[in-house]
Each structure stands twice: as C-alpha cells, then as structure tokens.
Design a protein around this motif. Structure first.
Motif, short mmCIF file in Angstrom:
data_model
loop_
_atom_site.label_atom_id
_atom_site.label_comp_id
_atom_site.label_asym_id
_atom_site.label_seq_id
_atom_site.Cartn_x
_atom_site.Cartn_y
_atom_site.Cartn_z
N LEU A 144 0.81 -1.22 0.00
CA LEU A 144 0.00 0.00 0.00
C LEU A 144 0.84 1.28 0.00
O LEU A 144 0.29 2.38 -0.08
N THR A 145 2.16 1.14 0.09
CA THR A 145 3.04 2.31 0.22
C THR A 145 2.94 3.28 -0.95
O THR A 145 2.87 4.50 -0.73
N PRO A 146 2.96 2.84 -2.23
CA PRO A 146 2.87 3.83 -3.32
C PRO A 146 1.61 4.68 -3.24
O PRO A 146 1.67 5.90 -3.46
N ALA A 147 0.48 4.07 -2.92
CA ALA A 147 -0.76 4.84 -2.80
C ALA A 147 -0.65 5.85 -1.66
O ALA A 147 -1.11 7.00 -1.78
N ALA A 148 -0.03 5.45 -0.56
CA ALA A 148 0.12 6.35 0.58
C ALA A 148 1.04 7.51 0.24
O ALA A 148 0.76 8.67 0.61
#
Length: 538
Positions: A144-148
């Motif tokens: 989920l890091t890229p979206a965050a």
C-alpha cells in the motif's frame, strides 16, 4: 593427578546422560534457522527499500537551489563508469532533507512501541504466529506504500509507522524462540545465522531496488517485496513450530538433546517478569547502552549511505544501490564465517565465555568506528571511501558473538522481554540518527558535514563498547529463576550447596566432594549437560 582423573571421570559420567541425536540429514532446529533467516531477509528488504527508492522519489532539482557547495566536495566525480543508459530524472516529490529524515525515521516510531510487548507475548504464547503475523502485516502495508506516498507526506508517514508496529515484534519474538531452540553451545552460530538474514536482505534489496526504480519506476520496489513477504508467510505457517516440544515431526533424539542442553535455565511455563530486578540490574543497563551504540552506527549507514553516495560522490541510482549494498554483503559473509568461531573458542576452552563475548563485541564496535573516521577523511578518493565504509558496515557483524548473544546467556526465560527492552531503547536511534543527519547536512551537502556525521557515529561506537566491557555480564542472572526459587522450600544457596540438580528424570544428583571442588574452581554457569561451552573459568 589422581584428583584430575577423578574429576574427568565424574564429568564423563555426568555428560553421558545426554542421549545421542538420531542420525537425520535435516534437523528441525536448522529448518527453523533457515526459515527464520529468510524471514529476516524479507523484514530488512521491506525496511531498507525506501532508503534507495527515496532517491528516485525526490525531485532534487526543485529542493536544492539554495544548497551550499564549497571546495570540500566532489562536484564532477564519475566514480563508476557504465555503458548502460540510466534514468536519472528527478522524482515527483518535493521533500527537503528534514522531511526525508522524518519519512525515513517514521518507521521507528512504531517499531519501538511493540518491542517489549512483542518479547513478552512471545514468551507467554509462543513466537511463531507473532513473528509471522508481524512480517505479514508489514508486507501488506508495503504493497500500500505507493498509494500512501501519492496521497501525501502525512499518509506516507502513517503507513511507515504502522509498518514499524508490525516489524517491532520480530526481533524479540525470534529471541524468545531461539531461547527454546538453540542449545547453549550453538547460540552464537544459530543467532548469527538467523540474524544475518537482515544483512542479506539489505544486500538483495538495495541493488534490486535500484534496478527496479531505474527500469520500472519506484512503485515497483514496494510491490515486489510486499508480495515476497506474503509468500514467505505461507511457508512459515506450514513448516515452523514454536518450540521443539510442539513440533510434530521432530525426532525424539533431537528434542531430548535440546532439552538436556538447555536444562533448568529455561522453564516450560514462562514465569512473571521480575521487572524490578531487571530494571535495577547494572548488566541490563549496560546491555541497553551497548545496543543503543550499535543501533546508532548501524542506522547511520543503513538510512543515509545511499544519500551520501548520490549527493557527495554523485553515483547514479543504479550504481548507488549496488555500492550501498557492499557493506551488508561483507556483513553477511562475516556473520556466516565468524559467528561459529565464538562457539568454538568457548567449546574448546580457549577463552572464557565472558572474555569471548567482550572480544567479539570489541571487534564489532571498534573496527567499524576506526573505518568510519577513515572514510570521513578519505575525501574524493572513491575506492578508499567505498572500502572504508564497506569495512565499517561489514565488520560490525562480529557483534553477534558479543552483546547480541548476551541476552540468551543472562536470562533464557526472559530473553524475548530482555531483547524487547534493549531493542526498544536502541531503535529510538532509528529516527534520531536520520533526523540528526538531516539537521547537520540540511542545505550543506559537502564532505565536512558528512565527516562530522561519521565522526559522531564513531564516538558512539567506542563509548558503547567501553560500557559493555566495564559493566556487561554474561552470567545467568539470579532473577532468571527467581520465582522458582521463591516457591522452593529451600533457598537457592542451599540448593547449590547440596549439589547439582537436573539429572535423568529430573532427580537430584547426590553431592560429591569432587563436584564441590569443581564448583569452587569454576563459575556456576557450567552445566555438564550442556557441554564444555557452559564452562567459564573464574
């Protein structure tokens, strides 16, 4: 001479109660070791990929017009020629050095919070699911890091904090499991082999992250390692057990061997934590300060080395990632080759356990401190700088034969809690070290400011080792079995005077004059059932 023969004969009779292990090609404790090793490969791959990816994520052109460069820098250096074409374009985020330090350190805000709970929960309920779930949560959040990151700095920072909460249980849970799986004469090598997965994870993650950023974009880094972490969890849940007693396929010989070697120092049921005794113990506080010193030097290199390589030596993203991984490749090699050496030295009575631990700790702290100073003064000599930084990072692996095995020596019953305590304090440096570096070099990208960063890390290394040498102890602490002694009808001192306990079927061995003489010649940490490695000469 006769006395020596009698003593040898007695020791032979004592050791003979250990049943021989059944001849199996694959022992369950080594399968556990391999799976734990791969777990830490994933743990560190997900932890350090941001150190490389952030170089590709940040728009340095937009944030550096006011940066100060002077003659003490390497403006036109081309350190590693390459025939390939790299994507050296700036990333989409305008994060200044202080914001980058906040993001890199955010992980550790969560990481320190679950250290002590992680250790204690592993002692009470077992470490298998705690360790595995911690890695699984981190893997999902990594996906989920890229979206965050695209949402904003606040959301990105929050996700990194939650990743830290998940990973925070891993080291304490593993120490609790090692206290059940590792015979005392194998502690240095098994802990070294398990934890060197962290260095291999760094070695693999850094160049892989550089390649992925360069070829597929920075987002791909987080997708790759998040997916690998989930796959690892499936195998971990299937193969590993909390302890030898709960393993469904372990041989009787191996189970009895481990149980006899560990002996009464480790209780099957975890007693209440003697918090007052632990927190007022001088050796525990020595271990805390030693761990803090180790973590400061380690995180200075881990989080800041890619930035140093790009901004001072002007490596591109691909070469930066490969060169930044060199210290951890050497770290991995030293861990594999030299962790067993500490056990060999102790087993063959070349040195006492205490002297061996402090020797290895000194090698793991003082040598990196020296090479960090040399790296700071090597200027723009790229070969020398890389060599010194590689030695500073790699030789730090000697610490696995030093303070990192001391938790298990001091208190097998509370090894998880003890590591949770020391690791919680130590990993405060996970955000303090990047924040300190960001403050020092903010808009002052030159060798002089980086030299100061390396010099501070060197002083911290030296100071931590001196504390360990002066106040550290490897002896099993009185509070390790304090509740058992309290519940006993006679004090521990009386039990010791009567003789050795823990023969076959748990019966009390009759006291002998020869045994009492051995007790006065050697420290109480010697347990005939655990082999010569438990012998410490006073």
């Amino acid at each position: 001479m006769a006395e020596a023969d009698e003593r040898t004969s007695l020791l032979t009779r004592r050791v003979s109660v250990i049943p021989p292990e059944e001849p199996r090609w694959i022992k369950c404790r080594y399968v556990f070791c391999v799976m734990s090793f791969l777990g830490f490969v994933n743990v560190y791959a997900m932890r350090v990929n941001l150190s490389v990816a952030i170089v590709a994520m940040v728009n340095n052109t937009a944030i550096s017009p006011n940066s100060t460069y002077n003659n003490d820098t390497c403006p036109n250096l081309e350190p590693v020629p390459s025939n390939s074409t790299h994507n050296n374009g700036d990333g989409p985020f305008n994060w200044d050095p202080e914001e980058q330090g906040l993001i890199l350190g955010a992980f550790f805000y969560g990481y320190v919070l679950t250290q002590i709970p992680g250790g204690r929960l592993a002692e009470l309920w077992g470490g298998k699911w705690l360790y595995g779930t911690g890695v699984l949560i981190t893997s999902i959040l990594t996906l989920l890091t890229p979206a965050a990151a695209n949402t904003g700095v606040g959301m990105f920072t929050a996700v990194r904090i939650m990743e830290g909460l998940g990973e925070g249980v891993t080291f304490p849970a593993m120490h609790a499991m090692l206290s059940k799986w590792a015979p005392p004469n194998e502690r240095s090598r098994l802990s070294g082999w398990v934890y060197c997965g962290a260095s291999l994870g760094t070695v693999l993650s850094m160049p892989a992250s550089g390649y992925m950023c360069d070829t597929y974009g920075w987002e791909s880094v987080f997708y790759l390692f998040g997916l690998l972490g989930i796959v690892w969890f499936l195998f971990w849940a299937w193969i590993v057990a909390d302890s030898p007693n709960s393993h469904p396929t372990i041989s009787r010989g191996e189970k009895e061997y481990i149980a006899k070697c560990i002996g009464p120092a480790h209780s099957d049921k975890s007693p209440p934590v003697p918090w007052r005794h632990i927190l007022t113990s001088v050796p525990v506080w020595a271990l805390i300060f030693t761990h803090i010193a180790q973590a400061w030097g380690h995180y200075t290199l881990l989080t800041e080395l890619p930035t140093f390589m790009k901004n001072i030596l002007h490596f591109n993203i691909m070469d930066d990632a490969f060169v930044s991984a060199v210290p951890y490749l050497l770290y991995f090699i030293v861990s594999i080759l030299f962790s067993p050496v500490a056990d060999i030295i102790i087993d063959h009575r070349i040195m006492a356990r205490s002297a061996t631990r402090k020797l290895f700790n000194s090698l793991g702290f003082c040598l990196p401190a020296i090479f960090l100073v040399l790296a700071g003064y090597s200027g723009c000599d790229v070969d020398s700088t890389i060599a010194f930084l590689a030695l500073a990072g790699g030789l730090n692996a000697f610490q696995y034969g030093g303070f990192m095995s001391t938790h298990l020596d001091m208190s097998p019953n509370f090894a998880g809690t003890l590591l949770g305590i020391t690791n919680a304090f130590a990993n405060l440096t996970g955000f303090l070290a990047p924040a300190f570096t960001g403050y020092i070099i903010n808009q002052e990208q030159d060798l002089g400011h980086w030299r100061f960063v390396f010099f501070v890390a060197s002083i911290v290394y030296f100071s931590g080792n001196m504390i360990y040498i002066g106040f550290g102890s490897i002896k099993e602490q009185p509070w390790n079995n304090i509740h058992n002694r309290t519940n006993s009808q006679e004090p521990a001192s009386a039990q010791q005077e009567e003789g050795w306990r823990g023969g076959e079927n748990g019966e009390v061995q009759p006291p002998t004059l020869t045994y009492i003489q051995i007790q006065t010649s050697y420290t109480r940490s010697y347990d005939p059932l655990s082999g010569a490695s438990e012998l410490d000469i006073d």
